[in-house]
Design a protein around this motif. Structure first.
Motif, PDB file in Angstrom:
ATOM      1  N   LEU A   1       0.969  -0.907  -0.537  1.00 29.92           N
ATOM      2  CA  LEU A   1      -0.234  -0.127   0.081  1.00 29.92           C
ATOM      3  C   LEU A   1       0.874   1.591   0.043  1.00 29.92           C
ATOM      4  O   LEU A   1       0.674   1.965  -0.457  1.00 29.92           O
ATOM      5  N   TRP A   2       2.249   1.187   1.179  1.00 29.40           N
ATOM      6  CA  TRP A   2       2.810   2.204   0.614  1.00 29.40           C
ATOM      7  C   TRP A   2       3.560   2.938  -0.154  1.00 29.40           C
ATOM      8  O   TRP A   2       4.262   4.199  -1.233  1.00 29.40           O
ATOM      9  N   ASP A   3       3.925   1.713  -1.240  1.00 26.07           N
ATOM     10  CA  ASP A   3       4.782   1.942  -2.522  1.00 26.07           C
ATOM     11  C   ASP A   3       3.748   1.951  -4.002  1.00 26.07           C
ATOM     12  O   ASP A   3       3.058   2.810  -4.840  1.00 26.07           O
ATOM     13  N   SER A   4       1.910   1.875  -3.570  1.00 24.57           N
ATOM     14  CA  SER A   4       0.953   1.835  -4.258  1.00 24.57           C
ATOM     15  C   SER A   4       1.175   3.422  -4.948  1.00 24.57           C
ATOM     16  O   SER A   4       0.021   3.880  -6.061  1.00 24.57           O
ATOM     17  N   TRP A   5       1.002   3.996  -4.266  1.00 23.24           N
ATOM     18  CA  TRP A   5       1.926   5.431  -4.973  1.00 23.24           C
ATOM     19  C   TRP A   5       3.324   5.971  -4.985  1.00 23.24           C
ATOM     20  O   TRP A   5       3.850   5.653  -4.871  1.00 23.24           O
ATOM     21  N   GLU A   6       3.350   6.208  -7.071  1.00 25.46           N
ATOM     22  CA  GLU A   6       4.999   6.503  -6.909  1.00 25.46           C
ATOM     23  C   GLU A   6       5.476   8.002  -6.029  1.00 25.46           C
ATOM     24  O   GLU A   6       3.973   8.775  -6.446  1.00 25.46           O
ATOM     25  N   ASP A   7       6.015   8.232  -5.712  1.00 21.81           N
ATOM     26  CA  ASP A   7       7.054   9.402  -5.441  1.00 21.81           C
ATOM     27  C   ASP A   7       6.071  10.524  -5.827  1.00 21.81           C
ATOM     28  O   ASP A   7       6.145  11.900  -5.707  1.00 21.81           O
TER      29      ASP A   7
END
Length: 383
Positions: free
Chosen positions: A183-189
């Motif tokens: 989930l933390w990676d589900s948005w790219e930076d």
């Protein structure tokens, strides 16, 4: 309602259960973490607290202890949490939610890492992941997660569930951590673009479904919070949960101080990126010997914990110096915060800094930087 299982976690290839490989550099400066629960680690600590008992659950008391730790230069504050009252204890019966305490502390501290305990067996991973991502933003990158996998019948019953079958709490905790990491990676930076000229706020191509499928639950995603400032919140877990649980910091417990170093070395050899040894502490203070203080507190209720140091500040510095040869740091659990925290801040920390083993945390530094951990690549961006 939790979604049904699709693929047993134990049957999935290992490569699906770990993050993209990010080299972890050698770590030199040692970390001093401090448990800030109630009035201290001893169950009778409240009898020696320097405040009105009614103030324990108020904001001023939280501010007083966490700011004292922050100003003194401790690297990490941890916050215990549980849904149930400690059985048979005469200690403090209730506490505020750990993530809420950490969020409160974020706005009033500058450099200390904030690591609340959060359960993995009876708490929805989506809610934990988004709360911790929010904490990482409010603390400007100082958030961590102390993973709890206690399989208690009372805690399960408090949310209308049954305990897990014996021996299955580790795999459930591993699934909860993996779901949170996805989930933390589900948005790219760079998913948030805020392009006023075109009216585009988000680049939808840089949002991804988490698509986690565990043994007892699944999470679709994506998160409702952009990727944390640290990329991934720093995950702490008891050493016995590793390597199944993908943790950044292993907490090492033992019966005696002598056994801590050996256990820390074993955890590091097994692949733990960083190690913190757990140590209960009661110090000489204001003309009263630590042994006498412990005897008085134990007359109300015996302190049953793990490895313990009882003695002078100078002796504790000597013990920590020895432990730091095998571990990346220590999590201290003071017997009485109002008594032992000032001794640690005024006598132990300064001496450790003088030896060069410990450097104070710097404002603006993330918790990952404090531990010398790299910011991980986003698994979806790297795909």
């Amino acid at each position: 309602m939790r979604q049904v299982n699709v693929v047993p976690a134990a049957a999935r290839p290992l490569k699906e259960r770990i993050m993209p490989s990010t080299p972890v550099p050698e770590f030199r400066s040692r970390v001093i973490a401090l448990e800030l629960d109630g009035d201290g680690a001893h169950p009778a600590s409240w009898r020696k607290a320097h405040h009105d008992p009614q103030a324990l659950l108020g904001g001023p008391r939280i501010r007083e202890t966490v700011q004292a730790a922050d100003i003194a230069g401790f690297h990490v504050a941890t916050f215990k949490d549980t849904r149930v009252v400690d059985p048979g204890s005469t200690g403090i019966a209730g506490r505020l939610d750990a993530i809420q305490r950490a969020a409160f502390a974020a706005a009033i501290t500058r450099s200390i890492g904030l690591v609340p305990e959060a359960g993995t067996l009876f708490t929805e991973p989506f809610h934990v992941a988004t709360q911790l991502a929010s904490l990482d933003y409010s603390s400007l990158g100082r958030a961590g997660w102390l993973v709890n996998a206690d399989n208690l019948e009372e805690e399960a019953r408090s949310v209308g569930r049954a305990p897990l079958p014996a021996g299955e709490n580790t795999s459930e905790a591993a699934d909860a951590v993996q779901a949170s990491r996805r989930l933390w990676d589900s948005w790219e930076d760079d998913a948030v673009i805020r392009d006023v000229s075109t009216g585009r706020y988000i680049d939808r191509d840089k949002l991804h479904y988490a698509d986690f499928e565990g043994e007892r639950f699944s999470v679709k995603g994506p998160s409702i919070i952009p990727r944390p400032l640290q990329g991934q919140v720093v995950v702490f877990a008891p050493a016995e949960l590793l390597p199944a649980v993908e943790a950044d910091v292993a907490l090492i417990a033992a019966e005696t101080p002598d056994a801590l170093a050996k256990a820390a070395q074993a955890a590091a050899t097994a692949g733990a990126p960083r190690t913190l040894v757990e140590l209960d502490v009661i110090l000489d203070s204001r003309g009263q010997a630590a042994e006498d203080r412990l005897a008085e507190l134990d007359s109300y209720e015996e302190w049953t914990g793990g490895a313990r140091y009882v003695g002078s500040a100078e002796g504790l510095v000597e013990l920590l110096t020895t432990l730091f040869a095998a571990a990346d740091g220590v999590r201290l659990k003071p017997a009485v915060l109002d008594v032992d925290l000032p001794e640690l801040a005024n006598k132990v920390l300064p001496e450790l800094r003088r030896t060069g083993l410990v450097v104070p945390p710097a404002p603006g530094r993330t918790l990952r930087e404090t531990f010398g951990l790299p910011r991980p690549a986003n698994r979806f961006a790297a795909a």
